[in-house]
Write an enzyme that holds these catalytic residues in place. Sequence first.
Site, PDB file in Angstrom:
ATOM      1  N   HIS A 122      18.843   8.403 -80.077  1.00 46.79           N
ATOM      2  CA  HIS A 122      17.418   7.904 -79.675  1.00 46.79           C
ATOM      3  C   HIS A 122      18.008   7.006 -78.568  1.00 46.79           C
ATOM      4  O   HIS A 122      19.207   6.243 -78.567  1.00 46.79           O
ATOM      5  CB  HIS A 122      16.880   6.935 -80.788  1.00 46.79           C
ATOM      6  CG  HIS A 122      16.370   7.586 -81.873  1.00 46.79           C
ATOM      7  ND1 HIS A 122      15.466   8.411 -81.979  1.00 46.79           N
ATOM      8  CD2 HIS A 122      17.209   7.621 -83.105  1.00 46.79           C
ATOM      9  CE1 HIS A 122      15.442   8.838 -83.151  1.00 46.79           C
ATOM     10  NE2 HIS A 122      16.464   8.359 -83.887  1.00 46.79           N
ATOM     11  N   ALA A 165      42.173   2.552 -90.435  1.00 46.08           N
ATOM     12  CA  ALA A 165      40.816   2.436 -91.470  1.00 46.08           C
ATOM     13  C   ALA A 165      39.847   1.534 -90.945  1.00 46.08           C
ATOM     14  O   ALA A 165      40.045   0.153 -90.515  1.00 46.08           O
ATOM     15  CB  ALA A 165      41.580   2.179 -92.972  1.00 46.08           C
ATOM     16  N   THR A 170      34.611   3.138 -79.758  1.00 41.38           N
ATOM     17  CA  THR A 170      33.443   3.360 -78.762  1.00 41.38           C
ATOM     18  C   THR A 170      33.903   3.978 -77.430  1.00 41.38           C
ATOM     19  O   THR A 170      33.294   4.183 -76.416  1.00 41.38           O
ATOM     20  CB  THR A 170      32.584   2.067 -78.711  1.00 41.38           C
ATOM     21  OG1 THR A 170      33.547   0.857 -78.008  1.00 41.38           O
ATOM     22  CG2 THR A 170      31.894   1.607 -79.864  1.00 41.38           C
ATOM     23  N   LYS A 171      35.266   3.626 -76.956  1.00 42.34           N
ATOM     24  CA  LYS A 171      35.950   3.987 -75.916  1.00 42.34           C
ATOM     25  C   LYS A 171      37.084   4.926 -76.363  1.00 42.34           C
ATOM     26  O   LYS A 171      37.754   5.065 -77.218  1.00 42.34           O
ATOM     27  CB  LYS A 171      36.357   2.748 -75.068  1.00 42.34           C
ATOM     28  CG  LYS A 171      35.254   1.870 -74.653  1.00 42.34           C
ATOM     29  CD  LYS A 171      35.539   0.599 -73.714  1.00 42.34           C
ATOM     30  CE  LYS A 171      34.498  -0.157 -73.192  1.00 42.34           C
ATOM     31  NZ  LYS A 171      34.885  -1.260 -72.551  1.00 42.34           N
TER      32      LYS A 171
END
Length: 247
Positions: A122, A165, A170-171
């Site tokens: 979204h 873990a 995100t990069k």
Amino acid sequence: MRKEHKPLFVLRLLARCNQFYIERFLRPQFDHLGAKPAVAKPGTVQVFGHNIQAGNFLHLISSKQQPVRLTTWSGRNQQGRIRIGDYCLIAPGVVINSAVSITLGNNCMLATDVMIADSDWHGIYNRVRPYKCDGEVVLGNNVWVGLRSIIGKGVHIGDNSIIGAGSVVTKSIPANCIAAGNPAKVVKQLDPNKRMVTREYLFNPEVRLGKNIRDYDNNQQQLDEFMFAQNSFSGWLRATLKPTKND
């Protein structure tokens, strides 16, 4: 029970039934599935969509409580894609969702409850449909992703790297390192000159370590014979119908 009481012939019969299910029902759900897949509880594996391919010697460990799910999304002018290389291991509860493209190199290992998605699904302002909120995900060869980690859109992870873990990636992460945390950051460098023993070594007799050549199938058969040859059919029935504290 704390012990496996099934006699050897029952274990082998169940293994044949398991392999029949894989070939008859699971393989057709893939656009391509390579040679000698091994799947625990294949009836629980959930494969949805087109363009899902996997290489040779794929190992899936699935269960009713923690099914493995591979999903590609088809939309207007858009089609997800999942590519899994040779000798990969996917543990229970792994979820891979693709709107664009997710690629796993050879010898990758995904631990329990890992989630990989190449889309936010979204938009920030337009939440009716995915729009400019996706990016290709690529895991290089021999990448190990730890328990309950999340790999987000647009992430590339270099060869041999490990994701600790519970990490949220995100990069992109470079090759030959260990990354951990939320968001994940590099915490240790690996020695690129040190030989890596990958999962291929279990299955490919041409891959040598010193003077040893291992054959995974033969090793498993010998282990089963050692562990279960003494089990009897009557003992199995007794343990199933009337278990004791010694079972």
